[in-house]
Write an enzyme that holds these catalytic residues in place. Structure first.
Site, PDB file in Angstrom:
ATOM      1  N   SER A  16       0.825  -1.219   0.000  1.00  0.00           N
ATOM      2  CA  SER A  16       0.000   0.000   0.000  1.00  0.00           C
ATOM      3  C   SER A  16       0.855   1.263   0.000  1.00  0.00           C
ATOM      4  CB  SER A  16      -0.900   0.022   1.231  1.00  0.00           C
ATOM      5  OG  SER A  16      -1.688  -1.138   1.263  1.00  0.00           O
ATOM      6  N   GLY A  17       1.862   1.301   0.862  1.00  0.00           N
ATOM      7  CA  GLY A  17       2.697   2.495   0.963  1.00  0.00           C
ATOM      8  C   GLY A  17       3.595   2.669  -0.250  1.00  0.00           C
ATOM      9  N   CYS A  44      -1.910  -5.897   2.559  1.00  0.00           N
ATOM     10  CA  CYS A  44      -3.312  -5.461   2.612  1.00  0.00           C
ATOM     11  C   CYS A  44      -4.156  -6.140   1.531  1.00  0.00           C
ATOM     12  CB  CYS A  44      -3.380  -3.943   2.469  1.00  0.00           C
ATOM     13  SG  CYS A  44      -5.051  -3.323   2.301  1.00  0.00           S
ATOM     14  N   CYS A  49      -6.035  -6.936   4.939  1.00  0.00           N
ATOM     15  CA  CYS A  49      -7.316  -6.207   5.044  1.00  0.00           C
ATOM     16  C   CYS A  49      -8.397  -6.682   4.076  1.00  0.00           C
ATOM     17  CB  CYS A  49      -7.095  -4.720   4.787  1.00  0.00           C
ATOM     18  SG  CYS A  49      -5.531  -4.080   5.353  1.00  0.00           S
ATOM     19  N   LYS A  52      -9.407 -10.458   4.246  1.00  0.00           N
ATOM     20  CA  LYS A  52      -9.943 -10.627   5.612  1.00  0.00           C
ATOM     21  C   LYS A  52     -11.377 -10.106   5.699  1.00  0.00           C
ATOM     22  CE  LYS A  52     -10.040  -7.459   8.166  1.00  0.00           C
ATOM     23  NZ  LYS A  52      -8.916  -6.891   8.888  1.00  0.00           N
ATOM     24  N   TYR A 180      -5.414  -7.738  16.919  1.00  0.00           N
ATOM     25  CA  TYR A 180      -6.331  -7.583  15.785  1.00  0.00           C
ATOM     26  C   TYR A 180      -6.573  -8.913  15.054  1.00  0.00           C
ATOM     27  CZ  TYR A 180      -5.811  -2.408  15.286  1.00  0.00           C
ATOM     28  OH  TYR A 180      -5.832  -1.050  15.437  1.00  0.00           O
ATOM     29  N   GLU A 184      -9.982 -11.259  14.882  1.00  0.00           N
ATOM     30  CA  GLU A 184     -10.673 -11.249  13.588  1.00  0.00           C
ATOM     31  C   GLU A 184     -10.828 -12.679  13.060  1.00  0.00           C
ATOM     32  OE1 GLU A 184      -9.607  -6.725  12.119  1.00  0.00           O
ATOM     33  OE2 GLU A 184      -8.513  -8.356  11.189  1.00  0.00           O
ATOM     34  N   GLY A 264       1.644 -11.210  16.473  1.00  0.00           N
ATOM     35  CA  GLY A 264       2.344  -9.991  16.098  1.00  0.00           C
ATOM     36  C   GLY A 264       3.112 -10.133  14.800  1.00  0.00           C
ATOM     37  N   ASP A 305       4.730  -0.468   7.556  1.00  0.00           N
ATOM     38  CA  ASP A 305       4.964  -1.402   8.661  1.00  0.00           C
ATOM     39  C   ASP A 305       6.446  -1.613   8.963  1.00  0.00           C
ATOM     40  OD1 ASP A 305       2.250  -1.665   8.688  1.00  0.00           O
ATOM     41  OD2 ASP A 305       2.197  -3.789   8.146  1.00  0.00           O
ATOM     42  N   THR A 313      -2.730   0.164   7.027  1.00  0.00           N
ATOM     43  CA  THR A 313      -2.631   0.549   5.617  1.00  0.00           C
ATOM     44  C   THR A 313      -2.816   2.052   5.382  1.00  0.00           C
ATOM     45  OG1 THR A 313      -3.219  -1.605   4.768  1.00  0.00           O
ATOM     46  CG2 THR A 313      -3.796   0.266   3.379  1.00  0.00           C
ATOM     47  N   HIS A 438     -32.311   9.499  13.470  1.00  0.00           N
ATOM     48  CA  HIS A 438     -33.129   8.542  14.198  1.00  0.00           C
ATOM     49  C   HIS A 438     -33.892   7.632  13.246  1.00  0.00           C
ATOM     50  CE1 HIS A 438     -35.193   7.060  17.705  1.00  0.00           C
ATOM     51  NE2 HIS A 438     -36.359   7.232  17.099  1.00  0.00           N
ATOM     52  N   GLU A 443     -26.618   7.609  16.720  1.00  0.00           N
ATOM     53  CA  GLU A 443     -27.181   8.814  17.350  1.00  0.00           C
ATOM     54  C   GLU A 443     -26.874   8.851  18.842  1.00  0.00           C
ATOM     55  OE1 GLU A 443     -31.520   9.170  17.673  1.00  0.00           O
ATOM     56  OE2 GLU A 443     -31.691   7.018  17.269  1.00  0.00           O
TER      57      GLU A 443
HETATM   58  P1  NDP Z   1      -0.875  -7.477  17.596  1.00  0.00           P
HETATM   59  O1  NDP Z   1       0.396  -6.845  17.966  1.00  0.00           O
HETATM   60  O2  NDP Z   1      -2.095  -6.656  17.432  1.00  0.00           O
HETATM   61  O3  NDP Z   1      -1.221  -8.632  18.631  1.00  0.00           O
HETATM   62  C1  NDP Z   1      -0.314  -9.637  18.938  1.00  0.00           C
HETATM   63  C2  NDP Z   1      -0.917 -10.508  20.023  1.00  0.00           C
HETATM   64  O4  NDP Z   1      -0.107 -11.647  20.216  1.00  0.00           O
HETATM   65  C3  NDP Z   1      -1.024  -9.800  21.359  1.00  0.00           C
HETATM   66  O5  NDP Z   1      -2.214 -10.193  21.968  1.00  0.00           O
HETATM   67  C4  NDP Z   1       0.189 -10.329  22.108  1.00  0.00           C
HETATM   68  O6  NDP Z   1      -0.004 -10.365  23.490  1.00  0.00           O
HETATM   69  C5  NDP Z   1       0.268 -11.741  21.576  1.00  0.00           C
HETATM   70  N1  NDP Z   1       1.598 -12.295  21.644  1.00  0.00           N
HETATM   71  C6  NDP Z   1       2.766 -11.729  21.265  1.00  0.00           C
HETATM   72  N2  NDP Z   1       3.791 -12.566  21.460  1.00  0.00           N
HETATM   73  C7  NDP Z   1       3.273 -13.693  21.983  1.00  0.00           C
HETATM   74  C8  NDP Z   1       3.829 -14.919  22.414  1.00  0.00           C
HETATM   75  N3  NDP Z   1       5.139 -15.140  22.343  1.00  0.00           N
HETATM   76  N4  NDP Z   1       3.009 -15.865  22.898  1.00  0.00           N
HETATM   77  C9  NDP Z   1       1.683 -15.637  22.987  1.00  0.00           C
HETATM   78  N5  NDP Z   1       1.101 -14.497  22.597  1.00  0.00           N
HETATM   79  C10 NDP Z   1       1.885 -13.535  22.103  1.00  0.00           C
HETATM   80  O7  NDP Z   1      -0.520  -8.302  16.281  1.00  0.00           O
HETATM   81  P2  NDP Z   1      -1.389  -8.975  15.161  1.00  0.00           P
HETATM   82  O8  NDP Z   1      -0.534 -10.077  14.679  1.00  0.00           O
HETATM   83  O9  NDP Z   1      -2.769  -9.272  15.614  1.00  0.00           O
HETATM   84  O10 NDP Z   1      -1.482  -7.834  14.061  1.00  0.00           O
HETATM   85  C11 NDP Z   1      -0.344  -7.087  13.651  1.00  0.00           C
HETATM   86  C12 NDP Z   1      -0.717  -5.665  13.354  1.00  0.00           C
HETATM   87  O11 NDP Z   1      -1.394  -5.606  12.111  1.00  0.00           O
HETATM   88  C13 NDP Z   1      -1.673  -5.030  14.350  1.00  0.00           C
HETATM   89  O12 NDP Z   1      -1.027  -4.484  15.448  1.00  0.00           O
HETATM   90  C14 NDP Z   1      -2.377  -3.999  13.528  1.00  0.00           C
HETATM   91  O13 NDP Z   1      -1.673  -2.798  13.619  1.00  0.00           O
HETATM   92  C15 NDP Z   1      -2.347  -4.561  12.136  1.00  0.00           C
HETATM   93  N6  NDP Z   1      -3.670  -5.067  11.766  1.00  0.00           N
HETATM   94  C16 NDP Z   1      -4.711  -4.197  11.630  1.00  0.00           C
HETATM   95  C17 NDP Z   1      -5.976  -4.634  11.322  1.00  0.00           C
HETATM   96  C18 NDP Z   1      -7.110  -3.669  11.217  1.00  0.00           C
HETATM   97  O14 NDP Z   1      -6.852  -2.483  11.102  1.00  0.00           O
HETATM   98  N7  NDP Z   1      -8.340  -4.132  11.286  1.00  0.00           N
HETATM   99  C19 NDP Z   1      -6.244  -6.050  11.088  1.00  0.00           C
HETATM  100  C20 NDP Z   1      -5.098  -6.886  11.266  1.00  0.00           C
HETATM  101  C21 NDP Z   1      -3.868  -6.408  11.584  1.00  0.00           C
HETATM  102  P3  NDP Z   1       0.296  -9.108  24.457  1.00  0.00           P
HETATM  103  O15 NDP Z   1      -0.834  -8.149  24.252  1.00  0.00           O
HETATM  104  O16 NDP Z   1       0.289  -9.734  25.820  1.00  0.00           O
HETATM  105  O17 NDP Z   1       1.610  -8.568  24.051  1.00  0.00           O
END
Ligand code: NDP
Length: 453
Positions: A16-17, A44, A49, A52, A180, A184, A264, A305, A313, A438, A443
């Site tokens: 995207s970027g 994306c 995105c 998904k 996220y 999802e 993550g 990213d 995105t 309404h 609202e």
């Molecule tokens: P996130 O960073 O959002 O979440 C990662 C999750 O994994 C957290 O709950 C984290 O826990 C957990 N975690 C990390 N390391 C471990 C581990 N070793 N063992 C167990 N659990 C672990 O990452 P995502 O992969 O969900 O998504 C990446 C990014 O992509 C998002 O941050 C978002 O910015 C983007 N995204 C946006 C969307 C949207 O706009 N709708 C949709 C999908 C992705 P803890 O919280 O405890 O650290």
């Protein structure tokens, strides 16, 4: 710009970027190339995105059909045919890949197939054959990649990358993570009839979001039938026939056809030759940039990213536009990362802009909170017991609304509009002076008169 170099701008990564930056710079008259080793459109379009959201739509169909009876319709969701959804999704993504190609073409951008890496600060090498190009400016826009913890048997898990191309749709799925992607996909699996367990290592998932909303989403997901477990994490995965056995740190086990890790995403900087070019990376491997997306090497820039600022995105696209204005428009433009709205497409979804209540309390001496939890009108007949939560966070002294949070149907659509108000510094009095539409759920955000706390 120096004519001695092949290009004015060489972009690494056509996500995207990268695509937006390449197109805008091309349109501004720069000689631009973009290298991509996978499909145009990046995460994306291909494994994020867009597919998904299509899957989220697919997973909502059975509940819509189930709710039809209350409105006098007889209907049944009889069978979910994954190959049909997969083929239709693939056709749509192929169409988008083509559109991205056409847009780059029209802007006069040269698309180079393959993985590019810097061999020195102005020279790029692409692919195994070692084609070389020189460029005045280099933009790193290679995105991120799923990161998995190193536990025994982790090779038996998949990530979101593979979830978009499964050969077979599972009957039982375990989703690991609480961000996220995990929520999802838990919703997508559950909605399509998969027996779904989601595991999160902490006491409450969706860390970083407003706490009332996190609790609300957890309650609603459980009410829908997702087996949502907190304070538990896998210790190992074991292949068992066609499936996987998940060993948990509470001593339990779970058997599933598919284990999806969404723990993550990390910046994709390895092997790009950034170190050789002298570009500074942080401890996480992200490219370190200033407010203009410039690295410590003045003609090398990075957006999206790979810089690990906000992994969204539309943020990457904003960063791309600001970069082009700065580098090619003679108008230095910093990127504004304040009050970026986003939506988690969980079921129900969670839309948010601005500060959570706890962030606001840390920042301001006085904070007013307005909360409303209600049953949407549709559900008076649909038979669903799902409830919506809306929340306003207001800074007392200025009366400014500093946070809007919606956990309920169409949260993303609702919050997008309210994001303009928050970004513009609207006050609670201005929200109150706005007449509602309404009957809508939205609202509620302009009719909350009673302070909750
Ligand atoms: P996130 O960073 O959002 O979440 C990662 C999750 O994994 C957290 O709950 C984290 O826990 C957990 N975690 C990390 N390391 C471990 C581990 N070793 N063992 C167990 N659990 C672990 O990452 P995502 O992969 O969900 O998504 C990446 C990014 O992509 C998002 O941050 C978002 O910015 C983007 N995204 C946006 C969307 C949207 O706009 N709708 C949709 C999908 C992705 P803890 O919280 O405890 O650290």
């Amino acid at each position: 710009m120096s004519e001695a170099r092949d290009f004015d701008l060489f972009v690494l990564g056509a996500g995207s970027g990268g695509v937006r930056a390449a197109r805008m710079a091309g349109a501004a008259g720069a000689r631009v190339a973009v290298a991509e080793e996978r499909d145009l459109g990046g995460t994306c379009v291909n494994v994020g995105c867009i597919p998904k959201k299509l899957f989220v739509h697919a997973s909502h169909v059975p509940e819509e059909i189930a709710e039809a009876a209350g409105f006098g319709w007889t209907a049944a969701a009889e069978h979910f045919d994954w190959p049909t959804l997969l083929a239709n999704k693939n056709a749509e993504i192929a169409r988008l890949n083509q559109i991205y190609g056409n847009l780059l073409d029209k802007a006069g951008v040269t698309v180079v197939d393959g993985r590019a890496r810097l061999v020195d600060a102005h020279t790029l090498e692409v692919g195994d054959e070692g084609r070389r190009y020189t460029a005045e400016h280099v933009l790193v826009a290679t995105g991120g990649w799923p990161h998995l913890p190193e536990i025994p048997g982790i090779e038996h898990a998949i990530t979101s990358n593979e979830a978009f191309h499964l050969e077979r749709w599972p009957r039982r799925a375990v989703v690991v993570g609480g961000g996220y992607i995990a929520v999802e996909f838990a919703g997508i699996f559950h909605g399509t009839g998969v027996e779904t367990t989601q595991l999160y290592r902490g006491p409450l998932f969706l860390r970083g979001f407003d706490e009332d909303c996190r609790r609300h989403i957890a309650t609603q997901m459980r009410a829908r039938g997702v087996d949502l477990r907190f304070d538990v994490n896998p210790t190992s995965l074991e292949k068992r026939g066609d499936g996987v056995r998940v060993h948990l740190d509470d001593g339990g086990t779970l058997d599933a056809d598919l284990v999806l890790y969404a723990t993550g995403r990390k910046p994709l900087t390895r092997g790009l030759g950034l170190e050789a070019a002298g570009v500074a990376l942080d401890a996480n491997g992200a490219v370190v940039v200033d407010e203009y997306s410039r690295t410590n090497v003045p003609h090398i820039w990075a957006i999206g990213d790979v810089t690990d600022r906000l992994q969204l995105t539309p943020v990457a696209i904003q960063e791309a536009m600001a970069f082009v204005r700065t580098a090619f428009g003679g108008e230095p433009t910093p990127v504004d990362h304040e009050n970026v709205a986003s939506c988690v497409f969980s079921q129900p979804p969670l839309g948010t802009v601005g500060l959570t209540e706890s962030e606001a309390r840390e920042r301001f001496p006085g904070v007013d909170v307005y909360l409303s939890e209600f049953r949407p009108l549709k559900h008076t007949l649909s038979g669903s017991h799902e409830r919506t939560l809306m929340k306003l966070v207001v800074e007392t002294t200025s009366d400014r609304v500093v946070g809007v949070h919606v956990a309920g149907p169409e949260a993303g659509e609702i919050v997008q509009g309210f994001a303009v108000a928050v970004k513009s510094g609207a006050t609670k009095a201005q929200f109150d002076a706005t007449v509602g539409i309404h009957p809508t759920s939205a609202e509620e955000l302009v009719t909350m008169r009673e302070k909750t706390r």
